[in-house]
Design a protein around this motif. Structure first.
Motif, PDB file in Angstrom:
ATOM      1  N   ARG A  24       0.871  -1.176   0.000  1.00  0.00           N
ATOM      2  CA  ARG A  24       0.000   0.000   0.000  1.00  0.00           C
ATOM      3  C   ARG A  24       0.912   1.230   0.000  1.00  0.00           C
ATOM      4  NH1 ARG A  24      -5.328   0.195   1.898  1.00  0.00           N
ATOM      5  NH2 ARG A  24      -4.868  -1.783   2.940  1.00  0.00           N
TER       6      ARG A  24
ATOM      7  N   ARG B 144       0.335   4.489   0.395  1.00  0.00           N
ATOM      8  CA  ARG B 144       0.090   5.491   1.417  1.00  0.00           C
ATOM      9  C   ARG B 144       0.748   5.154   2.743  1.00  0.00           C
ATOM     10  NH1 ARG B 144      -3.905   5.577   5.235  1.00  0.00           N
ATOM     11  NH2 ARG B 144      -5.016   3.930   4.140  1.00  0.00           N
ATOM     12  N   THR B 145       0.661   3.900   3.183  1.00  0.00           N
ATOM     13  CA  THR B 145       1.141   3.518   4.518  1.00  0.00           C
ATOM     14  C   THR B 145       2.406   2.666   4.513  1.00  0.00           C
ATOM     15  OG1 THR B 145      -0.195   1.517   4.536  1.00  0.00           O
ATOM     16  CG2 THR B 145      -1.216   3.532   5.420  1.00  0.00           C
TER      17      THR B 145
ATOM     18  N   GLU C  23       2.323  -0.490   4.156  1.00  0.00           N
ATOM     19  CA  GLU C  23       1.944  -1.849   4.563  1.00  0.00           C
ATOM     20  C   GLU C  23       2.210  -2.796   3.397  1.00  0.00           C
ATOM     21  OE1 GLU C  23      -1.934  -1.621   7.269  1.00  0.00           O
ATOM     22  OE2 GLU C  23      -2.069  -0.398   5.446  1.00  0.00           O
ATOM     23  N   SER C  24       2.545  -4.047   3.726  1.00  0.00           N
ATOM     24  CA  SER C  24       2.792  -5.002   2.666  1.00  0.00           C
ATOM     25  C   SER C  24       2.106  -6.323   2.956  1.00  0.00           C
ATOM     26  CB  SER C  24       4.310  -5.210   2.481  1.00  0.00           C
ATOM     27  OG  SER C  24       4.864  -5.782   3.630  1.00  0.00           O
TER      28      SER C  24
ATOM     29  N   ALA D 269      -1.827  -5.082   3.066  1.00  0.00           N
ATOM     30  CA  ALA D 269      -1.973  -4.065   2.029  1.00  0.00           C
ATOM     31  C   ALA D 269      -3.262  -4.236   1.234  1.00  0.00           C
ATOM     32  CB  ALA D 269      -0.787  -4.113   1.081  1.00  0.00           C
TER      33      ALA D 269
END
Length: 112
Positions: free
Chosen positions: A101, A103-104, A106-107, A111
């Motif tokens: 992701r 924006r953040t 995260e994976s 995500a």
């Protein structure tokens, strides 16, 4: 994770989208595509002249899901998009190594 790509008839998009929402899919990507399969296009008549439509308009849906969701998502697409006629489309399933992701940061599954 798996990527599900479904090539469907354009007028079936709304029914497929509703079926996917019922299965908990929160995001998907839609593309208008053109191509042909076994039917090799079709012939149409315009102002008395016949012409060949080689590439048929279709809609492509792309979704990335966790492995456990694949079967129920595929079943939902088949039920919503199927008419039991040539040209209903195809579903392709492939492995996804990772998702991130933007924006953040995260994976993986987070995500999605």
């Amino acid at each position: 994770m798996k990527k599900i790509e479904a090539i469907i008839r354009p007028f079936k998009l709304e029914a497929v989208k509703e079926a996917l929402l019922e299965e908990g899919i929160k995001g998907l990507t839609i593309s208008e595509v053109r191509g042909y399969g076994r039917q090799k296009g079709h012939t149409e008549t315009y102002r008395g002249s016949e012409y060949q439509i080689e590439f048929v308009p279709k809609t492509k849906i792309e979704i990335v899901v966790i492995d456990e969701q694949v079967e129920k998502i595929v079943d939902a697409i088949i039920k919503a998009a199927g008419s039991n006629q040539i040209g209903d489309g195809k579903i392709f399933i492939s492995n996804i190594e990772d998702a991130i992701r933007i924006r953040t940061g995260e994976s993986g599954v987070d995500a999605l």
